[in-house]
Design an enzyme around this catalytic site. Structure first.
Site, PDB file in Angstrom:
ATOM      1  CG  HIS A  57      12.426  -3.785   0.709  1.00 21.73           C
ATOM      2  ND1 HIS A  57      12.464  -2.651   0.648  1.00 21.73           N
ATOM      3  CD2 HIS A  57      12.720  -4.091   2.141  1.00 21.73           C
ATOM      4  CE1 HIS A  57      12.742  -2.113   1.563  1.00 21.73           C
ATOM      5  NE2 HIS A  57      12.651  -2.712   2.490  1.00 21.73           N
ATOM      6  CG  HIS A 103       8.435   4.575   3.325  1.00 25.72           C
ATOM      7  ND1 HIS A 103       7.295   4.600   4.026  1.00 25.72           N
ATOM      8  CD2 HIS A 103       8.664   3.168   3.494  1.00 25.72           C
ATOM      9  CE1 HIS A 103       6.845   3.621   4.666  1.00 25.72           C
ATOM     10  NE2 HIS A 103       7.749   2.529   4.336  1.00 25.72           N
TER      11      HIS A 103
END
Ligand SMILES: Nc1ncnc2c1ncn2[C@@H]1O[C@H](COP(=O)(O)OP(=O)(O)O)[C@@H](O)[C@H]1O
Ligand SMILES: [Mg+2]
Lengths: 761, 83, 233, 83
Positions: A57, A103
């Site tokens: 990430h 998300h």
């Protein structure tokens, strides 16, 4: 390299064993690199910090070389990739900041909070640039709605997206929702935010100035989301249960205060840099701001305001509590900054300072618990380029064609309009405030959202798009197609595409066939962006969207913004008057490979998706913009899922709140020779749009199309209450009222009972 | 037998509770003092036809597990009161 | 010039477009902070939409205690024009300046869409420029807009013609005309004098031709004009 | 002394409770039977420093009257539990 620095464990901290290293998802190569860098073993706090910043990430360790090939320049680019959001230039000193983020994993666990905090995070990315958020977009992918768990997730996600944006007061202007079996267990929630700023007010996230202070602004730090990225497994003891990752809970009211306070701090010139404490919280925000500015920082975790007593430096550094900002400012500004924050009922607490030694240092009660060379911490993660090989299964899928014959064109259209992926999303965006701020020229329901910029005469158009089935079947063509579809949607409103942000949702990159999808899709995206002159201004990568059943279809969601030079020229998507001429722009080949018809009606995901002709796409975009500028168009709607028949039906059905519908009588005869009826009606060749205009403008429109090198076929007229399609001696007829009922009821009908959570995740 | 079931569902401890915070803040602004740890959740009341209070409690637990409470974010408590 | 104060609570989010609508109507608009204790000589007040304090308990429940509400009450008591839009309506009900309450929408979901509302009276501070019986299409966007009151209050509201706006069906729509389950299809009410007014729809969001319609603009032209008359009198 | 205060705020009887109805509907769709009169309200918990349980209850009542409950639509019940 900077000088090696020492750190000692925090009392009571676990020892760093091989097991602990593994739990932090760091492999042997990475751990060796850490030891080489520190010239000693890391403390637990340091390990946690590395684990966060060297996660996919934050480090993009599997993807950076590929992403580097995206075009990122252009005269309109004010800020390209690397900051919290990209920024493009608009007329009259204005600029637009925008960014998309996933998300997915949080939403799979807790759909409502996962989606809500996704919106919160992306809003912060935009307002830290000094831009006032003016719109939210969302791209949602779920498993089919006949599964109760999918219904539960869908309901929760939509409510979460809505409640958050609604409360902060940002309209949700566009989005997409797709359903396919691969998203069962792997739902995707991609949220995009768009903000406006005066170009002169642009803020950055670059720390500098030795001695300047770091301030925590906003909510207190709790144990939310700790280990979220890294801590997969740990023996479940009573002690570890207490440390279990907590779901992040969103607080949109605090976000609203933070938004106002941040903009006041930025435009008032009080601060040097600001960044959201997003994924990996204080760790990534402080380390990234320092690395961008080429300085060191020292953070004192004992000064960070916490929600619970007894939090360790490890927990404080890795907490993902929401609605927090990290600010860098000169010490003499402290009082003024506090006064601004107080105005919004927020605290600003000094928690550290900028140093000259390049070290990322964490202290707690005077004890140094982490000291890491800052630049290497942010940039030093080993990079990987795994093999990229297409699987045989994928090749076979592409060569595949359905064995069964369809139910006929009449039934097929009805079935397609009833497919939740194609059907009206009114049930969704009815829960999103689409009109707050009083600037929505085209709220959801058209091809793209359109917003007026402040009280100027121009506007921006925005959309998110991706046909993941096409990407699955041919990642390169699919990647091109995603950008092309977004640009078509923008251009249909009359706006000029300006640039994109991307959210690259894929499976596990360590699998060669997945990495192949990634590399090829990105190549396609880059090539389309180059042709259209729409640079990539930033984005987000979400990998490992995979569960034991399999990976998701590769889903590189494209978020695009465009400029509408005169908002009074915005073109709606649906037919407006009886007696208008209907024209089809672009060439139809009747390409059915990868189509919604095959997938939704014949239950076959296969075939090669239509090859994307970028020159034709670009020509179509320019044609649509030119035609809108001359006010030639009464409506324009792009052809995508379900092809011409679905586009025709949608234009007749009208917008989500329409009280009048129009029929249409169209004749394909003269243009349709080669393809089958199904190919003509449901094929998904790109570079096409369905437009309507005053019959007096047909000739001019045809001339304009010719000038842009595109075919422009006159199909017929609007009017009556039925949609009639003729080809040679055959014809099909549908009642528009009935089509509308099918189309608007498809999702509410399935969502009538949302009950079971179907077992805890 | 008919029983009254009272279910109280509150956010798990440790989780942020913005509602609770807002109320705590508002109460102290109104001059109430000595308040702490405000948590806000749902109160659900229903009548249930059950063989015994114990059976009713078991049914209510099942309702919470399957629908009423969210195990990821909420804890629940059940009280049963014969009519 | 008529001066209209638009109150900003910390979580208000419709104040900018509300101010703009007042200015477009020829009024002087003034943003007043919720911590202020006076209204800076404004002739009229608008409580705009939003989520005053996050509205985590009940919409408007905390806002009614804001310092500025004393001054708003005083203006209302003196016969001044006080208009609550959406969240502002909720605040006025919580503050007992208007009767009844606004509860969670019947369908349990936020609702954002255009509604058709009928103007039931045009002798109030903000509807003079409409005709009685005129039906206009303006947006709603709320999670708690279901108007409820006890039967006696409802009867009194109807008898005294204090229902200002009502959701009405229009031909061709495939949505329920009442978006939230409000009793008597009530979208807005007023006090007996027509000086304190509250409603759920957002006229300020559709008050500019550029957005395709200015159906809501006359609320603001009415307000600017009627407040001016009041001042002159 | 510190006490725990539990406040239960429920829609006034006689008033329609769509949320309660929705839950009743969902529960029966899940196969639960013999259920009736489902009402959904708010559960508020807090810690309070008070001279006595009775004083705590009085304070809690004042909180409900002033802020926590809307008398037009809601009833409340208070339970106090010494720590
Ligand atoms: N999740 C969503 N949020 C907001 N608007 C949405 C959402 N999904 C779809 N829409 C809106 O519904 C309309 C149709 O969407 P879609 O079927 O994806 O159309 P297209 O294929 O033309 O992009 C668009 O206006 C789109 O913005
Ligand atoms: Mg789309």
């Amino acid at each position: 390299m900077t000088t090696v620095a020492v750190a000692e464990p925090f009392p009571g901290e676990r020892e760093v064993t091989d097991q602990v290293v593994r739990e932090h998802k760091l492999n042997a190569t990475e751990y060796r690199a850490i030891i080489a860098l520190l010239e000693r073993a890391p403390t637990l706090t340091e390990l946690g910090i590395f684990s966060a910043l060297w996660s996919e990430h934050c480090s993009y360790k599997h993807t950076k070389p590929v992403l580097r090939r995206f075009p990122v320049d252009g005269p309109q680019v004010v800020q390209g990739p690397g900051e919290n959001a990209g920024v493009l230039r608009l007329p009259e000193g204005w600029a637009v900041a925008f960014k998309i983020e996933s998300h997915n994993h949080p939403s799979a666990v807790e759909p409502y909070q996962g989606a809500a905090t996704g919106v919160g995070g992306i809003l912060r990315d935009v307002f830290t640039m000094g831009a006032r958020p003016v719109a939210v977009l969302n791209s949602l992918r779920l498993g089919p709605l006949d599964d109760p768990r999918n219904r539960y997730l869908f309901a929760g996600i939509v409510k979460g997206v809505g409640d958050y944006g609604n409360c902060v007061g940002i309209p949700t202007l566009a989005g997409e929702v797709c359903f396919a079996p691969c998203y069962t267990g792997n739902p995707l929630v991609n949220a995009m935010a768009v903000g406006l700023l005066r170009e002169a007010d642009l803020a950055t996230a670059r720390a500098h100035g030795v001695g300047n202070i770091l301030l925590a602004v906003g909510a207190k730090t709790g144990r939310d989301g700790i280990h979220g990225a890294s801590f997969a497994s740990e023996d479940l003891t009573a002690e570890s249960e207490k440390r279990r990752p907590q779901v992040q809970v969103g607080d949109p009211f605090t976000e609203k205060l933070l938004l106002e306070a941040s903009l006041a701090l930025i435009t008032g010139g009080y601060i040097i840099a600001i960044q959201d404490m997003g994924a990996a919280g204080l760790t990534s925000s402080s380390a990234e701001m320092a690395a961008r500015g080429g300085v060191g920082v020292e953070v004192d975790t004992s000064k960070v305001p916490t929600r619970e007593p007894g939090m360790t430096p490890y927990e404080i550094m890795l907490s993902e509590s929401q609605e927090r900002m990290l600010v860098v400012a000169a010490p003499h500004r402290l009082d003024a900054i506090r006064a601004v924050c107080r105005q919004w009922d927020l605290d600003a607490t000094p928690i550290g300072h900028v140093t000259d030694d390049g070290i990322f240092r964490v202290v707690h009660d005077g004890r140094v618990v982490a000291a890491i060379p800052g630049k290497e911490l942010v940039d030093g993660c080993p990079m990987y380029s795994p093999p990229a090989v297409e699987s045989d299964a994928a090749k076979n899928r592409r060569a595949f064609a359905p064995m069964v014959s369809g139910p006929g064109c009449s039934v097929t259209l009805e079935r397609l309009l009833d497919a939740p992926t194609i059907a009206s999303k009114r049930w969704v965006f009815e829960q999103y405030d689409g009109t707050v701020r009083g600037g929505s020229v085209m709220p959801p329901g058209g091809d793209a959202g359109v917003l007026r910029v402040a009280d100027t005469g121009f506007g921006i158009a925005m959309t998110v798009d991706c046909n993941a089935r096409h990407v699955l079947l041919d990642p390169y063509e699919g990647g091109k197609g995603a950008v092309a579809e977004a640009a078509r949607n923008i251009a249909c409103t009359g706006a000029q595409p300006l640039g994109i942000t991307d959210c690259l949702n894929f499976g596990n990159p360590e699998k060669p066939e997945i990495y192949f999808q990634f590399v090829e899709a990105c190549r396609g995206i880059g090539e389309a962006c180059r042709t259209f002159g729409t640079p990539v201004t930033g984005g987000n990568v979400s990998l490992y969207n995979q569960n034991p059943v399999g990976a998701i279809d590769p889903t590189p969601t494209i978020g695009m913004v465009g400029l509408l030079a005169d908002v009074t020229k915005a073109v709606p998507s649906h037919f407006r008057m009886p007696g208008d001429a209907i024209l089809l722009l672009g060439e139809t080949r009747g390409h059915l490979g990868g189509s919604a018809y095959w997938a939704e009606v014949l239950d076959t995901v296969g075939g090669a998706p239509p090859p994307v002709n970028l020159t034709a796409e670009h020509g179509l975009q320019r044609l649509l913009v030119a035609a809108a500028d001359r006010r030639l168009l009464r409506s324009a709607h792009d052809l995508s899922d379900g092809g011409l028949a679905v586009a025709l039906a949608e234009c007749c059905i009208g917008g989500p709140w329409a009280t009048v519908q129009f029929g249409a009588d169209v004749d394909l005869g003269r243009h349709a020779d080669a393809a089958s009826d199904e190919g003509w009606l449901f094929g998904e060749d790109g570079a096409r749009a369905l437009v309507s205009c005053d019959p007096a403008h047909v000739a001019e429109l045809q001339r304009l199309a010719h000038d842009h090198g595109l075919p422009c076929h006159y199909l017929g007229l609007t009017g009556g209450s039925d949609l009639i399609v003729r080809r040679d001696a055959r014809s099909w007829r549908w009642s528009v009222a009935r089509l509308r009922a099918i189309y608007v009821d498809a999702i509410p009908r399935r969502m009538a009972t949302v009950t079971a959570r179907n077992g805890a995740p | 037998m008919m029983v009254h079931v009272h279910v109280r569902i509150v956010p798990r401890s440790g989780l942020l509770d913005p509602q609770g915070q807002a109320i705590e803040h508002a109460l102290s602004a109104l001059g109430f003092s000595g308040i702490g740890d405000v948590r806000v959740g749902k109160a659900i009341e229903l009548r249930l036809d059950a063989a015994s209070p114990a059976a009713a409690a078991a049914t209510a637990r099942a309702m919470c597990d399957r629908l009423l409470a969210n195990p990821v974010t909420e804890d629940f408590r059940i009280e049963v009161e014969p009519e | 010039m008529t001066c209209v104060a638009v109150i900003r609570f910390p979580g208000s989010n419709c104040e900018a477009e509300t101010l703009a609508a007042v200015v477009r109507a020829g009024g002087d608009a003034l943003l007043v902070d919720y911590r202020d204790t006076h209204l800076h000589h404004a002739d009229a007040v608008i409580l705009p939409g939003g989520f005053a304090y996050g509205d985590y308990l009940r919409s408007g429940a905390i806002a009614r205690f804001a310092p500025v509400m004393q001054a708003v009450k005083a203006l209302a008591d003196a016969g001044g024009a006080v208009v609550g839009i959406c969240n502002g309506f909720q605040v006025l009900c919580e503050a007992r300046l208007l009767p009844g309450a606004l509860q969670r929408n019947a369908q349990q979901r936020f609702v954002s869409r255009p509604v058709d509302v009928r103007i039931e009276r045009n002798d109030t501070v903000c509807t003079a420029d409409y005709d009685v019986g005129e039906v206009i299409r303006i947006p709603v966007a709320h999670g708690e807009g279901r108007y409820v009151a006890d039967p006696a209050t409802l009867t009194a509201l109807e008898a005294e013609h204090r229902v200002l706006l009502r959701y009405v069906p229009v031909a061709g729509s495939d949505l329920p005309h009442n978006p939230n389950g409000s009793l008597h299809d009530i979208a807005g009410i007023c006090n007996a004098a027509g000086t304190v007014v509250g409603f759920m729809p957002h006229p300020e969001r559709l008050a500019d031709r550029v957005l395709g319609s200015d159906a809501g603009q006359r609320f603001f032209s009415s307000l600017v004009r009627s407040a001016r008359v009041e001042v002159a009198a």
